[in-house]
Design a protein around this motif. Structure first.
Motif, PDB file in Angstrom:
ATOM      1  N   VAL A   1       0.846  -1.184   0.000  1.00 29.60           N
ATOM      2  CA  VAL A   1       0.000   0.000   0.000  1.00 29.60           C
ATOM      3  C   VAL A   1       0.883   1.237   0.000  1.00 29.60           C
ATOM      4  CG1 VAL A   1      -1.858   1.218   1.190  1.00 29.60           C
ATOM      5  CG2 VAL A   1      -1.753  -1.273   1.301  1.00 29.60           C
ATOM      6  N   SER A   2       0.559   2.196  -0.858  1.00 31.84           N
ATOM      7  CA  SER A   2       1.324   3.436  -0.920  1.00 31.84           C
ATOM      8  C   SER A   2       0.937   4.351   0.240  1.00 31.84           C
ATOM      9  CB  SER A   2       1.055   4.153  -2.248  1.00 31.84           C
ATOM     10  OG  SER A   2      -0.292   4.605  -2.288  1.00 31.84           O
ATOM     11  N   ALA A   3       1.644   5.457   0.368  1.00 31.15           N
ATOM     12  CA  ALA A   3       1.377   6.390   1.460  1.00 31.15           C
ATOM     13  C   ALA A   3      -0.049   6.928   1.433  1.00 31.15           C
ATOM     14  CB  ALA A   3       2.376   7.548   1.397  1.00 31.15           C
ATOM     15  N   ASP A   4      -0.638   7.010   0.241  1.00 27.04           N
ATOM     16  CA  ASP A   4      -2.009   7.511   0.128  1.00 27.04           C
ATOM     17  C   ASP A   4      -3.043   6.387   0.103  1.00 27.04           C
ATOM     18  OD1 ASP A   4      -1.486   6.451  -2.333  1.00 27.04           O
ATOM     19  OD2 ASP A   4      -1.978   8.252  -3.477  1.00 27.04           O
ATOM     20  N   GLY A   5      -2.623   5.148   0.431  1.00 15.68           N
ATOM     21  CA  GLY A   5      -3.555   4.038   0.540  1.00 15.68           C
ATOM     22  C   GLY A   5      -3.822   3.290  -0.750  1.00 15.68           C
ATOM     23  N   ALA A   6      -3.069   3.591  -1.805  1.00 17.60           N
ATOM     24  CA  ALA A   6      -3.287   2.934  -3.090  1.00 17.60           C
ATOM     25  C   ALA A   6      -2.638   1.553  -3.115  1.00 17.60           C
ATOM     26  CB  ALA A   6      -2.727   3.790  -4.227  1.00 17.60           C
ATOM     27  N   LEU A   7      -3.260   0.640  -3.849  1.00 23.62           N
ATOM     28  CA  LEU A   7      -2.741  -0.717  -3.998  1.00 23.62           C
ATOM     29  C   LEU A   7      -1.482  -0.716  -4.858  1.00 23.62           C
ATOM     30  CD1 LEU A   7      -4.858  -3.835  -4.893  1.00 23.62           C
ATOM     31  CD2 LEU A   7      -2.777  -3.351  -6.151  1.00 23.62           C
ATOM     32  N   ILE A   8      -0.473  -1.459  -4.431  1.00 27.07           N
ATOM     33  CA  ILE A   8       0.742  -1.658  -5.222  1.00 27.07           C
ATOM     34  C   ILE A   8       0.829  -3.140  -5.571  1.00 27.07           C
ATOM     35  CG2 ILE A   8       3.250  -1.435  -5.312  1.00 27.07           C
ATOM     36  CD1 ILE A   8       3.055   0.715  -3.167  1.00 27.07           C
ATOM     37  N   PRO A   9       0.738  -3.520  -6.836  1.00 22.16           N
ATOM     38  CA  PRO A   9       0.766  -4.938  -7.203  1.00 22.16           C
ATOM     39  C   PRO A   9       2.127  -5.553  -6.922  1.00 22.16           C
ATOM     40  CG  PRO A   9       0.869  -3.566  -9.168  1.00 22.16           C
ATOM     41  CD  PRO A   9       0.621  -2.644  -8.025  1.00 22.16           C
ATOM     42  N   LEU A  10       2.163  -6.875  -6.894  1.00 17.45           N
ATOM     43  CA  LEU A  10       3.378  -7.605  -6.527  1.00 17.45           C
ATOM     44  C   LEU A  10       4.560  -7.233  -7.403  1.00 17.45           C
ATOM     45  CD1 LEU A  10       4.626  -9.877  -4.788  1.00 17.45           C
ATOM     46  CD2 LEU A  10       3.859 -11.503  -6.528  1.00 17.45           C
ATOM     47  N   ASP A  11       4.321  -7.104  -8.707  1.00 21.29           N
ATOM     48  CA  ASP A  11       5.452  -6.856  -9.606  1.00 21.29           C
ATOM     49  C   ASP A  11       6.000  -5.437  -9.504  1.00 21.29           C
ATOM     50  OD1 ASP A  11       3.377  -5.496 -10.777  1.00 21.29           O
ATOM     51  OD2 ASP A  11       3.497  -6.497 -12.722  1.00 21.29           O
ATOM     52  N   ALA A  12       5.305  -4.544  -8.778  1.00 22.36           N
ATOM     53  CA  ALA A  12       5.771  -3.163  -8.633  1.00 22.36           C
ATOM     54  C   ALA A  12       6.214  -2.841  -7.207  1.00 22.36           C
ATOM     55  CB  ALA A  12       4.663  -2.196  -9.057  1.00 22.36           C
ATOM     56  N   GLN A  13       6.213  -3.825  -6.331  1.00 19.06           N
ATOM     57  CA  GLN A  13       6.529  -3.556  -4.924  1.00 19.06           C
ATOM     58  C   GLN A  13       8.026  -3.379  -4.697  1.00 19.06           C
ATOM     59  OE1 GLN A  13       4.729  -6.609  -2.456  1.00 19.06           O
ATOM     60  NE2 GLN A  13       2.681  -6.174  -3.272  1.00 19.06           N
ATOM     61  N   ASP A  14       8.356  -2.544  -3.722  1.00 18.04           N
ATOM     62  CA  ASP A  14       9.740  -2.369  -3.283  1.00 18.04           C
ATOM     63  C   ASP A  14      10.067  -3.520  -2.337  1.00 18.04           C
ATOM     64  OD1 ASP A  14      12.139  -1.687  -2.161  1.00 18.04           O
ATOM     65  OD2 ASP A  14      11.544   0.327  -1.535  1.00 18.04           O
ATOM     66  N   ARG A  15      10.776  -4.490  -2.826  1.00 19.94           N
ATOM     67  CA  ARG A  15      10.997  -5.720  -2.058  1.00 19.94           C
ATOM     68  C   ARG A  15      11.930  -5.518  -0.874  1.00 19.94           C
ATOM     69  NH1 ARG A  15      10.113 -10.841  -5.998  1.00 19.94           N
ATOM     70  NH2 ARG A  15       8.378  -9.927  -7.153  1.00 19.94           N
ATOM     71  N   SER A  16      12.603  -4.398  -0.839  1.00 23.34           N
ATOM     72  CA  SER A  16      13.426  -4.114   0.340  1.00 23.34           C
ATOM     73  C   SER A  16      12.558  -3.834   1.565  1.00 23.34           C
ATOM     74  CB  SER A  16      14.340  -2.907   0.070  1.00 23.34           C
ATOM     75  OG  SER A  16      13.577  -1.700  -0.043  1.00 23.34           O
ATOM     76  N   LEU A  17      11.264  -3.568   1.330  1.00 25.05           N
ATOM     77  CA  LEU A  17      10.343  -3.318   2.440  1.00 25.05           C
ATOM     78  C   LEU A  17       9.717  -4.602   2.976  1.00 25.05           C
ATOM     79  CD1 LEU A  17       8.455  -0.182   1.019  1.00 25.05           C
ATOM     80  CD2 LEU A  17      10.352  -0.224   2.662  1.00 25.05           C
ATOM     81  N   TRP A  18       9.960  -5.719   2.320  1.00 21.96           N
ATOM     82  CA  TRP A  18       9.399  -6.978   2.793  1.00 21.96           C
ATOM     83  C   TRP A  18      10.064  -7.386   4.110  1.00 21.96           C
ATOM     84  CZ3 TRP A  18       9.061 -10.582  -2.146  1.00 21.96           C
ATOM     85  CH2 TRP A  18       8.104 -10.038  -3.023  1.00 21.96           C
ATOM     86  N   ASP A  19       9.314  -8.057   4.939  1.00 23.52           N
ATOM     87  CA  ASP A  19       9.801  -8.520   6.238  1.00 23.52           C
ATOM     88  C   ASP A  19      10.593  -9.809   6.027  1.00 23.52           C
ATOM     89  OD1 ASP A  19      10.177  -9.599   8.771  1.00 23.52           O
ATOM     90  OD2 ASP A  19       8.169  -9.082   9.487  1.00 23.52           O
TER      91      ASP A  19
END
Length: 410
Positions: free
Chosen positions: A248-266
């Motif tokens: 989810v972006s800062a404004d609550g928008a959906l970010i699909p898997l292929d566009a996600q910043d994977r450095s933010l994954w746990d």
């Protein structure tokens, strides 16, 4: 305190409060009515008075008083004795002595009670989603692809059957786990899924639901550490929830898997989930939760989307399809085939689902078709399909995302 913070507390406390009230007094149906009135009272009073020191105890007290009133009214109307009107809990519903081998958690006990063997699998899942997951009847009906009225009747009958059974409010004995476990796992899966991608409302995620599902799955895994499907489900939840911070972006928008910043994954959750599913798969024939967890692990183990092993994902989905006729799995399989072999093959597979009423009328089918048409280069057709998917979406973030994809092609 902000209303949203109060709502979060009420959502997390609701299943625990219901479990406590049912444990004390029984009467599943009336207990749920009493808890709902207690939640309403809290939502009205707490914004002005502030949170009590122990919100759960406050809710249990108010719900218990209301339940006593309801039961006394029931007694007067039906002219029958009622244990609560007499002032003591029924022995039939008295909490048993604690068992050191079984975790004392009212929510988990409530979950197993909802999965009573006298109920059909569909009724077990529906009742647990309502009582433990906190989903509305409308949300549950949508998950079952049926009408709200039909689902309301099913849930009401299920509660009545459990009440009539005289089932004590306690965890089943060790030999009783197996007959309820499949339903329990399915319920936890659906609760997590609704939390991770809410089907309605203004928020894409409901962290209260997904976190509670993970918590309960951990408890079940502690009780049954050698069951590979329990481990597989917990692994699937961890590997999926690991992406929460990038979805989810800062404004609550959906970010699909292929566009996600994977450095933010746990990465801790990824490591734990990967270890769980790897160990589970070594124990023998894989079940559906293990296979889904394996798919999630394939996605999570690479740092760039271009490195995704799509042929392996295709093979895993094919194994899943052999186990059940699940249209959502078939949709995901079509996407994986498109990524591995080209959009034409994916669209051919999708065409086979066009007459399947379980999925063809929903958002997912049109969104997948739009994605594959966009991959093919047919932007006009893709734009139309994105628009159709958006019109069928019931979640506002999903609607916005799909309309934005359509407009980008316009």
């Amino acid at each position: 305190m902000h209303d949203t913070a109060i709502e979060d507390v009420l959502r997390s406390e609701a299943p625990r409060v219901l479990g406590a009230v049912v444990r004390r007094y029984g009467h599943f149906d009336l207990a749920e009515d009493a808890v709902q009135e207690a939640l309403l009272a809290a939502a009205t009073r707490w914004p002005n008075s502030g949170l009590p020191n122990d919100p759960g105890a406050w809710l249990v007290t108010v719900a218990s008083r209301r339940l006593t009133d309801l039961l006394r009214s029931e007694q007067a109307r039906r002219r029958r004795e009622d244990v609560v009107a007499q002032g003591t809990p029924s022995d039939r519903w008295r909490a048993p002595a604690a068992d050191s081998d079984i975790p004392s958690d009212d929510t988990l006990v409530l979950l197993f009670l909802c999965c009573h063997p006298s109920l059909t699998p569909a009724s077990q899942v529906a009742l647990a989603l309502r009582a433990v997951g906190g989903l509305t009847t409308e949300e549950i009906a949508r998950a079952f692809l049926t009408s709200e009225d039909t689902m309301a009747r099913r849930i009401s009958r299920a509660k009545k059957r459990i009440e009539d059974s005289g089932e004590p409010f306690r965890m089943p004995a060790a030999d009783g786990y197996a007959e309820r476990l499949a339903a329990v796992l399915h319920v936890l899966y659906l609760i997590f899924t609704e939390g991770y991608a809410a089907t309605s409302g203004t928020d894409l995620v409901r962290h209260d639901l997904s976190s509670e599902a993970v918590r309960l799955a951990r408890i079940v895994h502690r009780v049954l550490p050698s069951d590979p499907e329990v481990a597989g489900l917990l692994a699937l939840m961890l590997l999926t929830d690991a992406r929460r911070g990038a979805r989810v972006s800062a404004d609550g928008a959906l970010i699909p898997l292929d566009a996600q910043d994977r450095s933010l994954w746990d990465r801790d959750a990824v490591a734990e989930g990967t270890a769980l599913v790897s160990e589970a798969l070594r124990r023998g024939e894989a079940g559906p939760y293990q296979l889904q967890a394996a798919i999630a692990a394939v996605h999570d183990r690479v740092s760039r989307v271009e490195e995704t092993d799509w042929p392996q994902i295709v093979r895993l989905y094919e194994l899943l399809l052999r186990m059940s006729d699940n249209p959502v799995v078939a949709l995901n399989h079509a996407v994986a085939v498109a990524m591995a072999r080209g959009p034409e093959e994916g669209l051919d597979l999708l065409a086979r689902l066009a007459d399947d009423d379980r999925v063809a009328d929903g958002r997912r089918f049109h969104a997948v078709r739009a994605h594959l048409l966009e991959m093919l280069g047919d932007e006009a057709a893709a734009r139309a399909e994105y628009g159709e998917a958006a019109r069928r979406a019931t979640s506002l973030p999903q609607q916005r995302y799909l309309y934005a994809r359509a407009e980008r092609l316009g």
